[in-house]
Scaffold this active site. Structure first.
Site, PDB file in Angstrom:
ATOM      1  N   SER A 103       0.833  -1.198   0.000  1.00 44.80           N
ATOM      2  CA  SER A 103       0.000   0.000   0.000  1.00 44.80           C
ATOM      3  C   SER A 103       0.872   1.254   0.000  1.00 44.80           C
ATOM      4  O   SER A 103       1.673   1.441  -0.912  1.00 44.80           O
ATOM      5  CB  SER A 103      -0.979  -0.034   1.176  1.00 44.80           C
ATOM      6  OG  SER A 103      -1.910   1.016   1.078  1.00 44.80           O
ATOM      7  N   HIS A 223      -8.238   1.040  -0.741  1.00 43.63           N
ATOM      8  CA  HIS A 223      -8.191   0.007  -1.779  1.00 43.63           C
ATOM      9  C   HIS A 223      -9.580  -0.576  -2.073  1.00 43.63           C
ATOM     10  O   HIS A 223      -9.748  -1.777  -2.241  1.00 43.63           O
ATOM     11  CB  HIS A 223      -7.195  -1.100  -1.395  1.00 43.63           C
ATOM     12  CG  HIS A 223      -5.820  -0.569  -1.135  1.00 43.63           C
ATOM     13  ND1 HIS A 223      -5.028  -0.077  -2.151  1.00 43.63           N
ATOM     14  CD2 HIS A 223      -5.126  -0.402   0.015  1.00 43.63           C
ATOM     15  CE1 HIS A 223      -3.888   0.360  -1.616  1.00 43.63           C
ATOM     16  NE2 HIS A 223      -3.931   0.180  -0.316  1.00 43.63           N
TER      17      HIS A 223
END
Length: 339
Positions: A103, A223
């Protein structure tokens, strides 16, 4: 010299903790310079927030993201500095074959790959955090790890919830949405979505045999479609950020394959905020390329835990304290990774 069996990994949001980086700031001039650059670029004392909190302020997305990247890069700088002083020649630096970040850790990996400078990544990751924070406020949600159910079952659960919550008045693209956000490791998958949808999915997961459901220490549905409005703005920020072709292949979160050009990096980093993180595939790819030793550089030990499930024969070395830097330097010497 590139060490072909080594990859550097960088952690993502949720790994932050008050006090992180304070030891390396005190011990390493190189690390101190990383913090100074972030503080100067951002116009406030991010370093003090890392070292002293308060925890609630540090945890906020707009602060947590640059803080994690700053601390990760400070440990990387201190590690390379320690290696430099440990060998008679620094003409052959310790260069991994690949880098990857989970991430927001992908921003740390950008710097390690030589694609972006410290000031550029400080501005970029602060903007990333700001954009994602805006979507948190516009469409509240969250994330939770689900232990003990495979991805097929969880995908079915997400589809059931989305269909059940369909509404005619959709004010935000994330409304009623929940998806698999992180494929972290076999048996450990993270769901992300708008609050009502996430809660419904987690309830069904428990009913269908999930061993454990663990809410993540994040304040938004990263996400997932909740972050979709941030993609275009992130793409704009990337378009004005000075980025070079990476000197080391960076394995992207979305495709779990090497990104080797500026264009690929810009596309990845924009789309990534609303796309699933393919971490299991990332580590599997690295293992398939001959990587046997991973260095997790940054706060926490989450990636090492995932590696135990994915790459069972591999070695993962943590670098999240000055003591661990000293151990890592010794291991590098013993393994013959630097001549």
């Amino acid at each position: 010299m590139i060490t072909t069996q080594v990859a550097f990994l960088f952690p993502g949001q949720g790994s932050q903790a008050v006090g992180m980086g304070a030891d390396v700031f005190a011990a390493s001039p190189a690390a101190k310079q990383v913090f100074a650059t972030f503080d100067q670029t951002l116009g406030f004392a991010l370093s003090e927030l890392c070292f002293a909190g308060p925890e609630e302020t540090l945890r906020s997305t707009i602060n947590a993201q640059p803080a994690i990247v700053a601390v990760s890069l400070a440990y990387l700088a201190a590690f390379q500095e320690a290696l430099s002083s440990s060998y008679s020649s620094w003409s052959i630096p310790f260069t991994p074959a690949y880098v990857a970040g989970h991430s927001v850790g992908e921003c740390s990996a950008l710097v390690a790959a030589g694609a972006v400078g410290l000031s550029g990544v400080a501005q970029l990751v602060r903007e990333r955090g700001r954009l994602m924070h805006e979507e948190e406020l516009a469409c509240p949600g969250g994330m939770a790890a689900v232990i003990g159910l495979d991805e097929g079952v969880l995908q079915e659960i997400c589809q059931e919830v989305i269909q059940g919550l369909q509404a005619s008045d959709v004010r935000h693209p994330g409304q009623g949405q929940v998806i698999i956000a992180n494929y972290n490791a076999p048996g450990q998958i993270v769901l992300s979505g708008e609050q009502q949808a996430l809660e419904a999915a987690l309830q069904i997961a428990k009913e269908r045999g999930a061993k454990k459901v663990i809410p993540l220490a994040v304040s938004g549905a990263f996400h997932s479609p909740v972050m979709a409005p941030a993609v275009a703005q992130m793409a704009h920020s990337l378009s004005v950020t000075a980025i070079q072709n990476p000197q080391i292949p960076l394995i992207g979160n979305i495709t779990a394959t090497p990104l080797t050009s500026v264009e690929e990096l810009r596309e990845e980093l924009a789309q990534q905020v609303a796309s699933s993180v393919q971490w299991t595939r990332t580590i599997e790819y690295l293992v398939s390329q001959g990587v046997t030793t991973f260095f997790e550089i940054g706060p926490g030990k989450a990636l090492a835990g995932m590696n135990k499930r994915i790459a069972k024969g591999a070695t993962t070395i943590n670098i999240s304290s000055v003591a661990e830097i000293e151990k890592a330097v010794e291991l590098v010497r013993e393994m013959g990774l630097v001549q």
